[in-house]
Motif scaffolding. Structure first.
Motif, PDB file in Angstrom:
ATOM      1  N   VAL A 101      11.329  19.362  45.819  1.00 26.60           N
ATOM      2  CA  VAL A 101      10.226  18.563  46.358  1.00 26.60           C
ATOM      3  C   VAL A 101       9.175  19.504  46.934  1.00 26.60           C
ATOM      4  O   VAL A 101       9.385  20.125  47.976  1.00 26.60           O
ATOM      5  CB  VAL A 101      10.721  17.581  47.441  1.00 26.60           C
ATOM      6  CG1 VAL A 101       9.569  16.704  47.921  1.00 26.60           C
ATOM      7  CG2 VAL A 101      11.864  16.726  46.908  1.00 26.60           C
ATOM      8  N   ASP A 110       9.325   9.477  50.181  1.00 29.14           N
ATOM      9  CA  ASP A 110      10.318  10.226  50.949  1.00 29.14           C
ATOM     10  C   ASP A 110      11.659   9.502  50.963  1.00 29.14           C
ATOM     11  O   ASP A 110      12.728  10.118  50.832  1.00 29.14           O
ATOM     12  CB  ASP A 110       9.835  10.425  52.386  1.00 29.14           C
ATOM     13  CG  ASP A 110       8.720  11.456  52.498  1.00 29.14           C
ATOM     14  OD1 ASP A 110       8.547  12.252  51.563  1.00 29.14           O
ATOM     15  OD2 ASP A 110       8.033  11.457  53.538  1.00 29.14           O
ATOM     16  N   LEU A 125      14.089  20.613  49.486  1.00 26.71           N
ATOM     17  CA  LEU A 125      12.823  20.221  50.101  1.00 26.71           C
ATOM     18  C   LEU A 125      12.096  21.435  50.650  1.00 26.71           C
ATOM     19  O   LEU A 125      12.669  22.221  51.406  1.00 26.71           O
ATOM     20  CB  LEU A 125      13.087  19.234  51.244  1.00 26.71           C
ATOM     21  CG  LEU A 125      11.894  18.842  52.119  1.00 26.71           C
ATOM     22  CD1 LEU A 125      10.860  18.065  51.305  1.00 26.71           C
ATOM     23  CD2 LEU A 125      12.361  18.023  53.324  1.00 26.71           C
ATOM     24  N   ALA A 151      18.159  16.116  52.550  1.00 28.38           N
ATOM     25  CA  ALA A 151      18.041  17.128  51.502  1.00 28.38           C
ATOM     26  C   ALA A 151      19.202  18.128  51.564  1.00 28.38           C
ATOM     27  O   ALA A 151      19.653  18.507  52.648  1.00 28.38           O
ATOM     28  CB  ALA A 151      16.718  17.869  51.638  1.00 28.38           C
TER      29      ALA A 151
END
Length: 367
Positions: A101, A110, A125, A151
């Motif tokens: 991401v 999100d 992330l 994450a």
């Protein structure tokens, strides 16, 4: 009933990656995707529909996510968001790709990515600037922190930023260098003319509080008067300076080139400014690794910056000034100081590629 296993990557083959990026202005995601495909890994970039940052030829480029700063209807934006998220989720669930991401813009985005991570899929992330967010709503904060906590791995770009990361994060946090920008190149669509008889300094990027744009008049006031008479300042980015600030700069004897806009400026315009090789000023007052500084260094510009956040990791000491010392920065301009990249750009790119590939491979093995 146990959940279906994700498809395994072929033995000996680098793990596949889907880079998720809903920022159609910043070239960061395209650069990262390009680095990751160097060793033959299958890489997909799920990008904003208005992105003009083309990745390397080996990257599958899918511009599906909503356009930045468009006038599309809410319904059209929802359709684009669903379409882009579906592509990212499919890459993870159907093809076993690691989801990296780069940027998100919507709370729903999100939350979907957090749910993917909660389901056991490897989601990495990137946290760029761990600074307080202006005007962040409670739902947006909840969604952002949910993704941060779910994450598998969080990546920051400098060790000194670790202590400023949101304390909600309890899992692994690793440091990977911000890649240099190798894929960007001016198209020739923009045309900036600067007086060649003057020495030019530039402020590029968003004119936000953490970027120190409001300090420019005071910094220039500390440049010796004789030097100011031959100096020019170009400001290129989203936002504006108060009229009083512009007036103070102009009355100091500095010629001004105002390329600010209420919307993000085209990448070609930034590149055209940097083509003139100005001394780039970065009086940032909050933690950052600064994509604008890295863009300038990648294109061979010298930079003068406060020694804040991750900037000392990429900029040589002759370009660093104590954070907040506007007098020292003004005097450094007068002395013609400026730093360059700590490492040669090709070597920097190789190091970044190795670091990021290692993170992706470890995420694939853990997911």
């Amino acid at each position: 009933m146990s959940r279906p296993r994700r498809p395994a990557n072929r033995p000996g083959r680098p793990a596949g990656v889907v880079v998720h990026n809903s920022d159609g202005v910043n070239p960061y995601a395209a650069e990262l995707a390009s680095l990751l495909c160097r060793d033959g890994a299958p890489v997909t970039l799920v990008d904003a529909a208005n992105s003009d940052s083309r990745p390397a030829a080996g990257v599958r480029w899918r511009r599906l996510l909503p356009k930045n700063f468009s006038h599309a209807s809410p319904a059209a934006q929802v359709v684009a968001l669903v379409r882009g998220l579906a592509a990212t989720v499919a890459g993870s669930v159907l093809h076993g790709q690691v989801v990296l991401v780069a940027f998100t813009r919507f709370p729903a985005e999100d939350l979907v990515l957090a749910a993917l991570a909660a389901a056991g899929r490897p989601v990495v992330l990137v946290v760029h600037n761990p600074v307080p967010r202006e005007h962040e709503s409670a739902p947006a904060r909840f969604a952002r922190r949910t993704l941060l906590t779910r994450a598998l791995v969080v990546v920051i770009h400098a060790e000194r930023l670790r202590g400023r990361l949101d304390t909600a994060r309890r899992g692994p946090v690793v440091v990977c260098p911000h890649p240099p920008y190798l894929e960007v190149a001016p198209s020739g669509a923009a045309d900036v003319v600067l007086d060649p008889t003057r020495s030019w300094v530039a402020f590029i990027g968003a004119l936000r509080w953490d970027k120190g744009a409001g300090l420019l008049p005071e910094i220039l006031a500390h440049v010796p008067e004789a030097r100011r008479r031959g100096l020019g300042l170009v400001v290129c980015g989203r936002g504006s300076l108060p009229d009083a600030a512009w007036a103070a700069i102009r009355t100091s004897g500095v010629e001004v080139c105002d390329l600010t806009s209420a919307e993000p400026v085209p990448q070609d315009l930034l590149l055209e400014v940097l083509r003139h090789r100005p001394l780039v000023l970065a009086p940032y007052v909050a933690a950052t690794q600064s994509g604008s500084v890295i863009l300038a260094l990648s294109l061979g510009c010298r930079v003068l910056a406060f020694d804040e956040g991750g900037i000392p990791d990429v900029l040589t000491a002759d370009g660093l000034v104590p954070t907040g010392d506007v007098g020292a920065m003004g005097r450094a301009i007068g002395e013609g100081r400026g730093g360059t990249a700590v490492d040669e750009v090709p070597r920097w790119a190789e190091h970044a590629a190795r670091s990021w590939t290692d993170v992706v491979q470890r995420a694939a093995a853990s997911g």
